[in-house]
Design an enzyme around this catalytic site. Structure first.
Site, PDB file in Angstrom:
ATOM      1  N   ASP A   8       0.868  -1.181   0.000  1.00 45.07           N
ATOM      2  CA  ASP A   8       0.000   0.000   0.000  1.00 45.07           C
ATOM      3  C   ASP A   8       0.904   1.230   0.000  1.00 45.07           C
ATOM      4  O   ASP A   8       2.124   1.121  -0.237  1.00 45.07           O
ATOM      5  CB  ASP A   8      -0.995  -0.041   1.181  1.00 45.07           C
ATOM      6  CG  ASP A   8      -0.336   0.161   2.540  1.00 45.07           C
ATOM      7  OD1 ASP A   8       0.908   0.301   2.603  1.00 45.07           O
ATOM      8  OD2 ASP A   8      -1.064   0.195   3.547  1.00 45.07           O
ATOM      9  N   CYS A  65       3.081  -3.288   4.144  1.00 45.52           N
ATOM     10  CA  CYS A  65       2.205  -2.183   4.528  1.00 45.52           C
ATOM     11  C   CYS A  65       2.828  -1.584   5.788  1.00 45.52           C
ATOM     12  O   CYS A  65       3.963  -1.922   6.135  1.00 45.52           O
ATOM     13  CB  CYS A  65       0.743  -2.615   4.704  1.00 45.52           C
ATOM     14  SG  CYS A  65       0.396  -3.706   6.085  1.00 45.52           S
ATOM     15  N   GLY A  66       2.133  -0.686   6.466  1.00 39.19           N
ATOM     16  CA  GLY A  66       2.749   0.008   7.584  1.00 39.19           C
ATOM     17  C   GLY A  66       3.205  -0.931   8.687  1.00 39.19           C
ATOM     18  O   GLY A  66       4.392  -1.010   9.008  1.00 39.19           O
ATOM     19  N   THR A  67       2.261  -1.667   9.267  1.00 36.65           N
ATOM     20  CA  THR A  67       2.605  -2.630  10.328  1.00 36.65           C
ATOM     21  C   THR A  67       2.833  -4.028   9.788  1.00 36.65           C
ATOM     22  O   THR A  67       3.348  -4.890  10.507  1.00 36.65           O
ATOM     23  CB  THR A  67       1.455  -2.752  11.341  1.00 36.65           C
ATOM     24  OG1 THR A  67       0.301  -3.266  10.651  1.00 36.65           O
ATOM     25  CG2 THR A  67       1.133  -1.414  11.992  1.00 36.65           C
ATOM     26  N   GLY A  68       2.368  -4.295   8.589  1.00 35.33           N
ATOM     27  CA  GLY A  68       2.392  -5.650   8.032  1.00 35.33           C
ATOM     28  C   GLY A  68       1.140  -6.438   8.381  1.00 35.33           C
ATOM     29  O   GLY A  68       0.823  -7.432   7.725  1.00 35.33           O
ATOM     30  N   GLY A  70      -2.205  -5.646   8.289  1.00 32.10           N
ATOM     31  CA  GLY A  70      -3.324  -5.604   7.343  1.00 32.10           C
ATOM     32  C   GLY A  70      -3.085  -6.559   6.185  1.00 32.10           C
ATOM     33  O   GLY A  70      -3.981  -7.327   5.787  1.00 32.10           O
ATOM     34  N   HIS A  98      10.476 -22.725   9.649  1.00 28.09           N
ATOM     35  CA  HIS A  98       9.410 -23.339  10.447  1.00 28.09           C
ATOM     36  C   HIS A  98       8.026 -23.225   9.818  1.00 28.09           C
ATOM     37  O   HIS A  98       7.205 -24.121   9.963  1.00 28.09           O
ATOM     38  CB  HIS A  98       9.363 -22.704  11.845  1.00 28.09           C
ATOM     39  CG  HIS A  98      10.535 -23.079  12.695  1.00 28.09           C
ATOM     40  ND1 HIS A  98      10.645 -22.704  14.015  1.00 28.09           N
ATOM     41  CD2 HIS A  98      11.668 -23.777  12.405  1.00 28.09           C
ATOM     42  CE1 HIS A  98      11.795 -23.168  14.517  1.00 28.09           C
ATOM     43  NE2 HIS A  98      12.439 -23.814  13.550  1.00 28.09           N
ATOM     44  N   ASN A  99       7.744 -22.100   9.159  1.00 27.44           N
ATOM     45  CA  ASN A  99       6.390 -21.867   8.656  1.00 27.44           C
ATOM     46  C   ASN A  99       6.258 -22.062   7.148  1.00 27.44           C
ATOM     47  O   ASN A  99       5.153 -22.033   6.620  1.00 27.44           O
ATOM     48  CB  ASN A  99       5.907 -20.453   9.021  1.00 27.44           C
ATOM     49  CG  ASN A  99       6.117 -20.128  10.486  1.00 27.44           C
ATOM     50  OD1 ASN A  99       6.867 -19.210  10.832  1.00 27.44           O
ATOM     51  ND2 ASN A  99       5.505 -20.879  11.363  1.00 27.44           N
ATOM     52  N   HIS A 133       7.519 -29.474  11.619  1.00 25.68           N
ATOM     53  CA  HIS A 133       6.940 -28.223  11.116  1.00 25.68           C
ATOM     54  C   HIS A 133       5.923 -28.494  10.011  1.00 25.68           C
ATOM     55  O   HIS A 133       4.908 -27.808   9.913  1.00 25.68           O
ATOM     56  CB  HIS A 133       8.049 -27.287  10.636  1.00 25.68           C
ATOM     57  CG  HIS A 133       9.016 -26.952  11.732  1.00 25.68           C
ATOM     58  ND1 HIS A 133       8.637 -26.244  12.849  1.00 25.68           N
ATOM     59  CD2 HIS A 133      10.322 -27.288  11.920  1.00 25.68           C
ATOM     60  CE1 HIS A 133       9.672 -26.132  13.665  1.00 25.68           C
ATOM     61  NE2 HIS A 133      10.712 -26.763  13.124  1.00 25.68           N
TER      62      HIS A 133
END
Ligand code: RB5
Length: 143
Positions: A8, A65-68, A70, A98-99, A133
């Site tokens: 964004d 995005c700003g914080t990640g 959203g 791991h993910n 995992h």
């Protein structure tokens, strides 16, 4: 290797720098984000990227995005997406190991560009460990 990237208005500057960095590594990049700092709505771009990853148009994705949050929340509404938020190098490694995140999410307003680029390198260069995992990933979908 083909990577889709979306953002964004908060992520536009880092997006352009990351595209250059990835291209220098020989990676083809497809841009699904906004290209201006005009205020916009992150889901419009997150859904485009998610569909591109799920449809095989690109191999992996990066979202800013700003914080990640959203981007991560929206991306993870898609069944084929494992979007992982990473804010430092070690988390960048773990989100791969791991993910097995197929989309890396960066909080552009809370990490320097240097940190963001190191996180991307960590995520790309770290193999998934599998084993326990994979068992945990298999339990992620809603039943
Ligand atoms: C935009 O101001 C901001 O809300 C967005 O970039 C993101 O931080 C949302 O989670």
């Amino acid at each position: 290797m083909k990577i889709g990237i979306c953002n964004d208005h908060a992520g536009v500057e880092y997006k352009f720098k990351l595209i250059k960095m990835l291209q220098k590594r020989g990676i083809e990049v497809v841009n699904y984000g906004t290209n201006t700092k005009d205020s916009c709505d992150y889901p419009d771009f997150a859904h485009r990227l998610a569909q591109a990853v799920e449809g095989g148009e690109v191999d992996l994705g990066i979202a800013l995005c700003g914080t990640g949050n959203g981007m991560a929340i929206t991306l993870n509404k898609h069944q084929g997406i494992r979007a992982g938020l990473a804010w430092n190098y070690e988390v960048g490694q773990l989100v791969a190991a791991h993910n097995n995140a197929n989309v890396l999410v960066l909080p552009a307003r809370f990490v320097s560009y240097l940190e963001a680029s190191l996180i991307v390198r960590a995520w790309l260069d770290t193999p998934f460990e599998g084993g326990r995992h994979q068992r945990r990933i298999d339990k992620m979908p809603c039943r």
